[in-house]
Motif scaffolding. Structure first.
Motif, short mmCIF file in Angstrom:
data_model
loop_
_atom_site.label_atom_id
_atom_site.label_comp_id
_atom_site.label_asym_id
_atom_site.label_seq_id
_atom_site.Cartn_x
_atom_site.Cartn_y
_atom_site.Cartn_z
N UNK A 1 0.78 -1.22 0.00
CA UNK A 1 0.00 0.00 0.00
C UNK A 1 0.82 1.28 0.00
N UNK A 2 2.13 1.19 0.20
CA UNK A 2 2.99 2.37 0.21
C UNK A 2 3.60 2.57 -1.17
N UNK A 3 3.43 3.77 -1.72
CA UNK A 3 4.03 4.08 -3.02
C UNK A 3 5.44 4.62 -2.82
N UNK A 4 6.32 4.19 -3.71
CA UNK A 4 7.72 4.62 -3.72
C UNK A 4 8.03 5.18 -5.10
N UNK A 5 8.94 6.13 -5.14
CA UNK A 5 9.54 6.58 -6.38
C UNK A 5 11.00 6.16 -6.35
N UNK A 6 11.59 5.97 -7.51
CA UNK A 6 13.03 5.70 -7.56
C UNK A 6 13.58 6.12 -8.91
N UNK A 7 14.89 6.23 -8.95
CA UNK A 7 15.58 6.58 -10.19
C UNK A 7 17.00 6.05 -10.14
#
Length: 131
Positions: A57-63
């Motif tokens: 349920x937790x959204x993450x961003x990454x690059x």
């Protein structure tokens, strides 16, 4: 007014590997989007410019950073996982710590039924808790 706060993980060329790993470890994980660098863009072609994924349920961003940095992840900021069962914490602990490290081995520390603090192969820190 703030709309939302999401964790953002920066990797140096291993973002896709990390995403694949997290999606394989957690049952309720999904890739939401992944934008990649194309030919002639600043980052290596095919590397992650920006990705978004969801775990529990937790959204993450990454690059993927194409610039080398003198810093990486630190255990002082960790992802706290409330496990639903002893089977879950017993499964997650060795999988997440493989090729990483252990700050607090899986055990009973008095503040929960079972707890571990580990770092994964990418240096991301995880606190695993069974209340």
């Amino acid at each position: 007014m703030t709309k939302k706060i999401s964790p953002f993980l920066m990797f140096e060329g291993r973002a896709q590997e990390a995403i694949d790993f997290y999606l394989s470890v957690f049952d309720d994980a999904e890739l939401i989007s992944a934008n990649r660098y194309g030919p002639g863009e600043p980052g290596p072609e095919g590397s992650i410019q920006l990705a978004q994924f969801r775990v529990a349920g937790q959204e993450f961003f990454c690059s993927d950073s194409f610039v080398s940095h003198d810093f990486t992840f630190t255990p002082s900021l960790s992802l706290f996982v409330e496990c639903e069962s002893e089977e879950e914490i017993d499964r997650l602990c060795p999988v997440l710590s493989e090729q990483g490290g252990t700050m607090m081995p899986l055990g009973q520390y008095g503040f929960s039924a079972k707890f571990a603090w580990v770092a994964d192969r990418f240096g991301v820190s995880w606190q695993l808790n069974l209340a």
